[in-house]
Write a protein that holds these residues in place. Structure first.
Motif, PDB file in Angstrom:
ATOM      1  N   LEU A 239       0.824  -1.217   0.000  1.00 56.22           N
ATOM      2  CA  LEU A 239       0.000   0.000   0.000  1.00 56.22           C
ATOM      3  C   LEU A 239       0.855   1.263   0.000  1.00 56.22           C
ATOM      4  CD1 LEU A 239      -2.734  -1.077   2.595  1.00 56.22           C
ATOM      5  CD2 LEU A 239      -2.927  -1.046   0.100  1.00 56.22           C
ATOM      6  N   VAL A 249      -2.948   6.399   3.943  1.00 52.96           N
ATOM      7  CA  VAL A 249      -2.358   5.061   4.030  1.00 52.96           C
ATOM      8  C   VAL A 249      -1.992   4.716   5.470  1.00 52.96           C
ATOM      9  CG1 VAL A 249       0.049   5.755   3.644  1.00 52.96           C
ATOM     10  CG2 VAL A 249      -0.720   3.482   2.936  1.00 52.96           C
ATOM     11  N   SER A 314      -5.684   0.741  -3.647  1.00 46.68           N
ATOM     12  CA  SER A 314      -6.206   2.084  -3.878  1.00 46.68           C
ATOM     13  C   SER A 314      -7.289   2.026  -4.949  1.00 46.68           C
ATOM     14  CB  SER A 314      -5.089   3.028  -4.327  1.00 46.68           C
ATOM     15  OG  SER A 314      -4.771   2.803  -5.695  1.00 46.68           O
TER      16      SER A 314
END
Length: 345
Positions: A239, A249, A314
């Motif tokens: 991520l 994040v 995402s």
């Protein structure tokens, strides 16, 4: 539906943004479209797509980028899936076939494969089943006064531990252990195997209870572990390379570390009649996941055992490449789980 030309424009904008992370303007669109259209016409079409919530302009003089809601329309109506090659399918089959008969290891292999092939975070969970029972136990001598205890549940859960005993693991000891196992443990729900049940074996074992206690205590511990639901997450650091998540994040990584909200989400999904679900942006009920795309699959196998498997990334992931790979892995896992796992005689 928004019409053929607007669909083509929206598809190009989203494809461009997925690849580059950059907004796109009308002049660039003129060059990308396969047929001649004026910049003024494209600006009008972009304005329409902006008004209906599919595009946004982050700066007055900048180009357009897709909104969260546009990804749903893109996946459902515009995306052209890129099929896996025969070689890619064989690679996946090879990895997943290794532990095909062990449900939890199969799910762990699938999660690792998802993280590697998609560049996202992957997870799998098993849902607590109060009715799962002990199917069988094995006691394997592994040296002086040591034995490996293996427990298999009806639901296909396998647990093992190495036990140190105060006596030799000879034929007499094994015969006593298997007799007690058949009378007191086999067929009993995992959640009901506790210290009080072990204590109830004392009259049948007599003085042997002291020699048998370490192995019975280990059996109790393994059953308690197998009875609990589990959530495993892999590829969390993937991520960090997904720029679209920005500073969110860190909240997402905290959520994954704490697990509670994700566990609740997966448990609730397991209660639905859906086999798969793709949650995009604000479709996700968990606040920290509202800038993400999340694919979840549910499996029912081995006497109504329930597990989930999926990815989190995402909103700018390459859907056309990633979703077919997720689907193939999910379908392969489902096939193996339906074929059943290890069974003790």
């Amino acid at each position: 539906m928004i019409g053929e030309r607007r669909s083509a424009i929206l598809e190009l904008i989203i494809d461009h943004y997925i690849k580059t992370g950059e907004p796109i303007g009308s002049k660039t669109m003129c060059q990308l479209l396969p047929y001649p259209v004026s910049s003024a016409t494209i600006r009008n079409e972009m304005a329409y797509l902006t008004n209906i919530g599919f595009l946004e302009q982050r700066h007055t003089s900048g180009g357009r980028v897709p909104t969260k809601s546009s990804y749903r329309y893109y996946v459902d109506n515009l995306m052209t899936a890129r099929k896996l090659s025969i070689y890619e399918q064989q690679q996946i089959d090879e990895v997943l076939s290794v532990n095909a008969s062990d449900p939890e290891r199969l799910l762990a292999d699938a999660a690792n494969l998802l993280a590697d092939t998609t560049g996202c975070t992957a997870f799998f969970s098993t849902v607590r089943d109060p009715y799962d029972c002990v199917q069988g136990v094995e006691l394997i001598p592994v040296g002086d006064n040591k034995a490996m205890l293996v427990v298999l549940s009806v639901g296909g859960k396998i647990r093992s531990s190495l036990c140190k005993l105060n006596c030799p693991v000879d034929n007499d000891f094994k015969a006593s252990f298997y007799r007690i196992s058949r009378e007191y443990f086999v067929g009993v729900p995992l959640v009901d195997i506790d210290l009080s049940l072990i204590q109830s074996t004392a009259p049948a074992l007599g003085e042997k209870i002291f020699d048998m206690l370490p192995i019975l205590s280990s059996l109790c511990s393994l059953c308690r572990e197998a009875a609990a639901g589990a959530l495993a997450i892999t590829g969390e650091t993937n991520l960090l390379s997904q720029e679209e998540l920005g500073t969110s994040v860190y909240n997402l990584l905290t959520l994954l570390a704490e697990k509670k909200k994700l566990e609740f989400l997966l448990t609730e999904f397991a209660k639905t009649n859906m086999d798969t679900r793709l949650l995009l942006g604000e479709e996700n009920p968990v606040y920290e996941l509202r800038n993400t795309s999340m694919a979840i699959a549910k499996f029912i196998y081995n006497n109504n055992q329930i597990a989930t498997l999926g990815i989190i990334g995402s909103l700018r992931i390459d859907y056309s490449s990633i979703l077919p790979r997720v689907d193939y892995i999910i379908n392969t896992v489902s096939t193996y789980l339906k074929e059943g796992g290890i069974k003790f005689e």
